[in-house]
Structures are given as C-alpha cells and as structure tokens.
Design an enzyme around this catalytic site. Structure first.
Site, PDB file in Angstrom:
ATOM      1  N   GLU A  48       0.645  -1.141   0.177  1.00 17.32           N
ATOM      2  CA  GLU A  48      -0.209  -0.072  -0.038  1.00 17.32           C
ATOM      3  C   GLU A  48       0.807   1.062   0.009  1.00 17.32           C
ATOM      4  O   GLU A  48       2.020   1.294   0.734  1.00 17.32           O
ATOM      5  CB  GLU A  48      -1.009   0.145   1.127  1.00 17.32           C
ATOM      6  CG  GLU A  48      -1.736   1.365   1.152  1.00 17.32           C
ATOM      7  CD  GLU A  48      -2.922   1.306   2.285  1.00 17.32           C
ATOM      8  OE1 GLU A  48      -3.040   0.477   3.295  1.00 17.32           O
ATOM      9  OE2 GLU A  48      -3.892   2.280   2.332  1.00 17.32           O
ATOM     10  N   CYS A 246      -6.505   1.225   2.577  1.00 16.76           N
ATOM     11  CA  CYS A 246      -7.649   2.250   2.825  1.00 16.76           C
ATOM     12  C   CYS A 246      -7.402   3.072   1.596  1.00 16.76           C
ATOM     13  O   CYS A 246      -8.241   3.746   1.309  1.00 16.76           O
ATOM     14  CB  CYS A 246      -7.624   2.954   3.885  1.00 16.76           C
ATOM     15  SG  CYS A 246      -7.707   1.952   5.513  1.00 16.76           S
ATOM     16  N   ASN A 377     -12.022  -2.724   0.146  1.00 14.67           N
ATOM     17  CA  ASN A 377     -11.229  -3.026   1.272  1.00 14.67           C
ATOM     18  C   ASN A 377     -12.008  -3.416   2.513  1.00 14.67           C
ATOM     19  O   ASN A 377     -12.511  -4.275   2.597  1.00 14.67           O
ATOM     20  CB  ASN A 377     -10.298  -1.988   1.243  1.00 14.67           C
ATOM     21  CG  ASN A 377      -8.936  -1.986   2.374  1.00 14.67           C
ATOM     22  OD1 ASN A 377      -8.697  -3.318   2.183  1.00 14.67           O
ATOM     23  ND2 ASN A 377      -8.807  -1.179   3.321  1.00 14.67           N
ATOM     24  N   GLU A 378     -11.766  -2.575   3.725  1.00 13.19           N
ATOM     25  CA  GLU A 378     -12.285  -2.840   4.671  1.00 13.19           C
ATOM     26  C   GLU A 378     -13.666  -2.019   4.805  1.00 13.19           C
ATOM     27  O   GLU A 378     -14.023  -1.183   5.365  1.00 13.19           O
ATOM     28  CB  GLU A 378     -11.485  -2.184   5.902  1.00 13.19           C
ATOM     29  CG  GLU A 378     -10.317  -3.015   6.178  1.00 13.19           C
ATOM     30  CD  GLU A 378      -9.565  -2.620   7.258  1.00 13.19           C
ATOM     31  OE1 GLU A 378      -9.615  -1.287   7.626  1.00 13.19           O
ATOM     32  OE2 GLU A 378      -8.578  -3.442   7.899  1.00 13.19           O
TER      33      GLU A 378
HETATM   34  O1  AHR Z   1      -2.409  -1.607   6.626  1.00 15.68           O
HETATM   35  C1  AHR Z   1      -2.685  -0.317   7.003  1.00 15.68           C
HETATM   36  C2  AHR Z   1      -4.193  -0.286   6.951  1.00 15.68           C
HETATM   37  O2  AHR Z   1      -4.848  -1.247   7.852  1.00 15.68           O
HETATM   38  C3  AHR Z   1      -4.981  -0.508   5.762  1.00 15.68           C
HETATM   39  O3  AHR Z   1      -4.871   0.550   4.753  1.00 15.68           O
HETATM   40  C4  AHR Z   1      -6.147  -0.941   6.089  1.00 15.68           C
HETATM   41  O4  AHR Z   1      -6.878  -1.818   4.985  1.00 15.68           O
HETATM   42  C5  AHR Z   1      -6.042  -1.494   7.503  1.00 15.68           C
HETATM   43  O5  AHR Z   1      -6.874  -0.615   8.199  1.00 15.68           O
END
Ligand code: AHR
Length: 658
Positions: A48, A246, A377-378
């Site tokens: 990321e 994120c 994602n989340e």
């Molecule tokens: O890994 C850091 C963050 O943790 C990521 O962006 C997210 O998916 C999770 O909350």
C-alpha cells in the site's frame, strides 16, 4: 518492558498451560497422510502507498512535487536568487487545456548567470545519493528562444556539490519538449538535495522535473528502488496485493483509487492527495501525494518480475467508513463495475481490445494473466453486500474464472464480522478477506481459529495482519515478541491450508522519516532498507511453503500452544522433502522428538534454520541483521529426530525423504 513481558507470559500461562516448566515432547508426524494442498499463493505480500511506500519509497523518483501540482505548488522547492524580481517565478495553471497536469512553472531570466537564479528540490525527506551511481535528470520545457542552460547540481547537507552537469535546452517555439541528462555522484549522502541554476535571458516554462538513480530495479529508467524490491523478490511471494488498503477506498469517493488514472504517459497521470497525508493528525504528512508514476501497469510488471500472482483491489462504490462513509447510489454504480471489467481486459485482453492495446503500448503485449481481484477493502454492512452482489454478477457473467476477494470488514470477530461472514458464505464468495491487527496474545490464543472453520465453500484470505506490541513506536514495535507470535499463528494457517489459501502481513514498507502506521514489515531510509524480525518470519514461511500439509501432533492433538509450543508439517513434492516448523514461545529450552510415521527412510542430514532472540530484540539501520535466521546442518539417524528448541525460537527443518 521486562515487566510487561513477564505479565504477558503469565497471561499465556493461564491461557495455554504452564510455560515455565521445561518439557520433553514427542511430536508424531504422519508423513504419508496429507490433509490439505498448500496453494502456491499461500504466502504473499500486501503493498500500500502508506508510510511513503510508493512516492518516496519504491517509486525511485527523487524530486518531490515534480509537476507543481501539490496544494502548495512550490512545496518541496526553494527559490534561490541574488535579487528578488516580482513575477520571475510564476506558477501557471492551464487547467482548461490540460486538466490532468494543469500547472507548470514559468521562469523569467534577466541575463541570468549561474548562481543568480535557481531552484532547489529537497526530495522526500532529503535525497539518498550514492557515490559512483548515475543520476538521470529529465524535464519538459518550452521557450520562445533556444537559449537556456541549466546547471544541475547534487549537494550534500553542507551545500557542497557532489555531482553536477549542464543541460542545454536547444528547442524553441510554442511546443513542449523533453530533455534529459545523466551524470554521476561523487559522494554518498543520506539527505542530499538537487539544485537547478538558470543561465539565459527571457522566459522558460518547466514541468515534470524529475531525477532518478540509474541503479533502479532491473535498471529500468524511471523505475523502482532496487534494494526495496530485492527484499520482496527474496521472499518469493505467492502474490502481491495492491494498491492497498484504505487507499483504495479514499476518504471520500473522489479520493478513491482509480486505476485508469494511473496508466499511460506519466505526465498525464493526474496527481491526487494521499489519504494518509491527513489521516492521523499525530503523524501529519502534509507533503504526501500520489503522483501515480507507480501505477497499475508498474504493479503488474512488478508482480511478473518477482513471480507473484497480481492481486489488485478495487473500490466497490464506497469510501472509507471511518471517514466520509460516502456510497455511490446503486443506480450509478455501473462505472465502478466497468472499471473492474476493464481492468481484467487491461491485464488479460488481447492487444486488439481497447485496454489490452493500452497495456501493449505501455510495453507488455503479453497478458499479465490476472486470476483474482478484490472488491472493496475494509468495507462492511448491508450496503457493501448490495454493491458486492452487483460486482459479482457482472464479473462472473463475463469472466467466470476470475476469483473475487471480498471484505469481512476491519475486525476478525464481532457483529460486523459475523454478519459479513454469514452473507458472504451465502453468496458463495470465493475468498473472504480477514484482517487482524492484534496484540501478541491474540496470535498465540488464536492458533486454533481455523481448525473449526467450514472445510467447503468460501476460502479465507488473511489479507492484513500484524502483531502489535504496546507502548512502543515506529520500528520499535517490530520486536521478536511480535514476530514469534505471528510465527506461532502462521503454523495454524499452514495446518489449515485447505481453508486459508492466502495470507499477507501489513503494511509492507515504512520510511523512517515519513511513516504514519507501525509496525511494518520493512523499514527504509533514503539509502538503506532492512527487514524486521517479522520479515524474516514471513520469508521463512514463504521459502519453506511445501505443497501438502501432513499432520503433526502432540498427544493426538494439533500442536497449538501446549507448553507454548506451536508446530506444522508439510511435504514439498517438488523436492521430496519433509518440512517441519516449530515455535517454542516459552522461556525454557524444549527437547522435541519428532517421531516420523509413513516414511521409509530419511536422508542422513537435514537443514535446520533457526531464529531465536530476546523478546524485545529488534533489527535497525545500525543493526539490520540482529534477528535473522541462522542455518545449520543436523545429522539424522533412523526415523527419530530430536530438535532442541531454544527459548523464544522459531525453527524450520527440511529433510529429504529417501
Ligand atoms: O495496513 C494499514 C491499513 O490497515 C490498511 O490501509 C487498512 O486496510 C487497514 O485498516
């Protein structure tokens, strides 16, 4: 710290049994009774653009704000002048004619000689400059008369010149031109800068002022930082997930990651604020933007380079639910779904297709062979399920073989998780992405988590996890305690490889001067990159993946915390080796006798790799190999092997079956 660890160990005693008493165990390995197939994708990496992971990280561009598109157009730049002249440096916005890269810098020279008027770029927390390495400077310019000379200098912290050259700009007229020059550095500095001095008269327009080292990964011009990528390649990851995290969601929908904005000529890739710029006020990073010089083509190429399956994650029509929580209405979701369909065409389509052609024009006519992608994602709640169903229907209708990775939210338990887990299993989701950022105790205690999961239906992707020790910061969180707790948990993932078919630690990279989130797998400064103890644990699992799980038991039970012992076993069919992994998380040595069943004969020697350290031990820039695996050869007689597992150790044994 010592007190805290003592408390943790006491807590573990209460949970898992008496950890202070030394034990001799017999572990029975049934080498001829495979229980599950280990997928080649089992252990992968999660990338990321967080912690200066891309810009300022693996993307080796050294100039910060090369196209003057940051909110403050001269952020990262300093103007050097002998005398102030009003309007001699103008940031011009040509937004109507160029919406993707609207700004450029107009410099007016008044018979300028070297040293009269210039610019300095500070890089991303300085520029790491290496003696003897070639540096490639490039830019776009436009000038009415062919008359400007640029004096290019690399300087150290005392402003001494440690590399220089001259670039004569010879084209004139109304059109933009590209110019480039290469030169070598004479010294190594951690935090250098770039000077550009103007010589000439009249105006010149400048854009995309860029500096790359020549020693990039695979020596690609405009490529990636070789030392960081090498650490990934060394892990031989089964997959690489990108671009997050994120960052996929964005703090609102306009800030979501849109892959189509990240392909094609780099000067046309529209820059955007990085959501981690403003996410944590206590770790504010006002100069954090996404130039997308590292975009989806480069991610696919990287996956190809390191032999990892590409795993892109796309926005599902929802922004981060901790931020704006914006959702796109269902009647407007088609463009989001089209992005997913087009991405499959970009990765796999024939060169005659619209997006396959774009890939070919970027230099990769052969398909990237995409097999899976993540949707969201989340994200959580019924609004996620509603949107996901629309994606699933459209993607499966056109590309039935593409596997979809689906979100189970932010936590591995609780109401949200239970709801999503239930819904996703009803939808027959291919993969459910579970995230666990938890304390070391959680990892030790959850070594039986997947033993009771359904063996059919949706598979699990342990998409983001890391053991978080308390009251430490930055790289100091990457202790051996964190890493050994992950190793213990990972033996249980391996044991359940029929259920858990992919897993990745997160986040991957962090820059020591620009991180927002810790712990992280690999820490870097402008010149060095080191693997944490967690990195070496990940690497050991990946390099010793095996192809079939075989049972290893203690008193007819899986080895999942009895006397703080954790173990897994597998066979590597390609090499005909038995691989045993043992974690001794106690403070006492343990003698573990491996009793092998279903084996005719073993080789007389085996390879033993051990990581062992105090729970507080760390790696660092000064001591990057403080906690690393140590290899030795052990002699084997007959079909019994005794492993002396030292306190707080993780051991991997490989032995050939003959
Ligand atoms: O890994 C850091 C963050 O943790 C990521 O962006 C997210 O998916 C999770 O909350």
């Amino acid at each position: 710290m010592k007190q805290r660890i003592a408390l943790l160990l006491l807590a573990m005693t209460a949970l898992g049994g008496p950890i202070f008493s030394q034990q001799n165990h017999t572990l029975v390995v049934k080498a001829a009774q495979p229980t599950a197939t280990i997928q080649p994708t089992m252990w992968g990496v999660f990338f990321e653009d967080i912690n200066l992971g891309a810009d300022g990280g693996i993307y080796a561009e050294m100039v910060k704000n090369r196209s003057f598109e940051f909110f403050k157009p001269l952020m990262g730049w300093t103007v050097n002048r002998k005398k102030f002249v009003e309007g001699e440096m103008l940031v011009i916005n040509r937004g109507v004619e160029n919406t993707r890269n609207p700004r450029f810098l107009r410099v007016t020279m008044n018979n300028a000689a070297k040293g009269d008027l210039g610019l300095t770029n500070e890089g991303f927390r300085g520029m790491g400059i290496k003696k003897g390495v070639r540096y490639d400077l490039s830019l776009m310019y436009r000038q009415p008369q062919a008359q400007t000379k640029l004096h290019i200098e690399l300087i150290d912290t005392a402003k001494q010149v440690i590399g220089d050259t001259v670039l004569s700009l010879t084209e004139a007229g109304d059109n933009w031109h590209k110019a480039a020059v290469s030169f070598h550095a004479k010294e190594t500095v951690l935090k250098g800068k770039l000077n550009i001095w103007f010589e000439g008269n009249g105006t010149i327009d400048l854009d995309m002022i860029s500096l790359f080292p020549g020693d990039t990964w695979k020596n690609r011009r405009g490529g990636m930082r070789a030392d960081m990528i090498q650490l990934l390649a060394d892990m031989k990851p089964g997959f690489i997930r990108f671009p997050g995290g994120c960052i996929v969601e964005g703090f609102d929908l306009t800030n979501r990651y849109q892959w189509k904005n990240t392909v094609g000529p780099i000067e046309e890739r529209q820059l955007m604020i990085n959501r981690w710029n403003i996410e944590f006020p206590h770790r504010a990073t006002p100069d954090y933007f996404q130039t997308f010089g590292l975009g989806f083509f480069e991610y696919f190429q990287l996956a190809d380079d390191i032999g990892a399956e590409p795993l892109p994650i796309l926005n599902c029509g929802m922004a981060c639910q901790f931020n704006s929580a914006e959702v796109v209405p269902m009647q407007a979701i088609d463009p989001y779904i089209q992005d997913a369909l087009d991405l499959i065409e970009f990765a796999n389509g024939d060169v005659s297709t619209k997006w396959g052609k774009v890939r070919a024009e970027m230099g990769h006519p052969a398909p990237f062979n995409l097999k899976m992608m993540g949707i969201g994602n989340e994200n959580w709640g019924p609004q996620y399920i509603e949107r996901l169903k629309a994606f699933q229907a459209a993607i499966k209708a056109k590309y039935p073989n593409i596997k979809l990775i689906c979100s189970s939210g932010t936590d591995p338990n609780g109401e949200r998780f239970d709801y999503l887990n239930g819904e996703l299993r009803k939808m027959n989701a291919d993969f459910i992405d579970e995230h666990y950022y938890r304390k070391p105790e959680w990892f030790f205690q959850n070594a039986r988590r997947y033993d009771s999961y359904p063996r059919t239906g949706s598979k699990v992707f342990g998409g983001e996890y890391a053991s978080h020790v308390d009251k430490t910061a930055g790289g100091n969180r990457n202790t051996w305690l964190a890493a050994i707790s992950e190793a213990a948990f990972m033996t249980s993932l391996e044991r359940n490889a029929d259920v858990v078919q992919m897993a990745s630690y997160a986040p991957l990279f962090a820059h020591i001067d620009g991180w927002q989130w810790a712990p992280d797998l690999i820490w870097v400064n402008n010149l060095q990159a080191y693997g944490t103890p967690d990195y070496y644990v990940q690497k050991l699992f990946s390099l010793n993946k095996g192809s079939k799980v075989v049972p290893i038991s203690l008193n007819n039970d899986v080895v999942a915390g009895q006397d703080s012992l954790y173990a897994s076993a597998c066979i590597d069919a390609a090499t005909n080796e038995l691989i045993i992994k043992v974690v001794n998380a106690s403070d006492k040595p343990q003698n573990n006798t491996l009793q092998l069943e279903g084996v005719k004969k073993l080789a007389s020697k085996g390879k033993l790799t051990v990581m062992q350290a105090e729970l507080t031990a760390l790696n660092s820039f000064d001591s990057p190999t403080n906690v690393v695996p140590v290899e030795s050869t052990i002699t084997i007689k007959g079909k019994k092997i005794t492993l002396n597992n030292s306190p707080y150790s993780f051991s991997v044994l490989r032995v050939k079956l003959e």
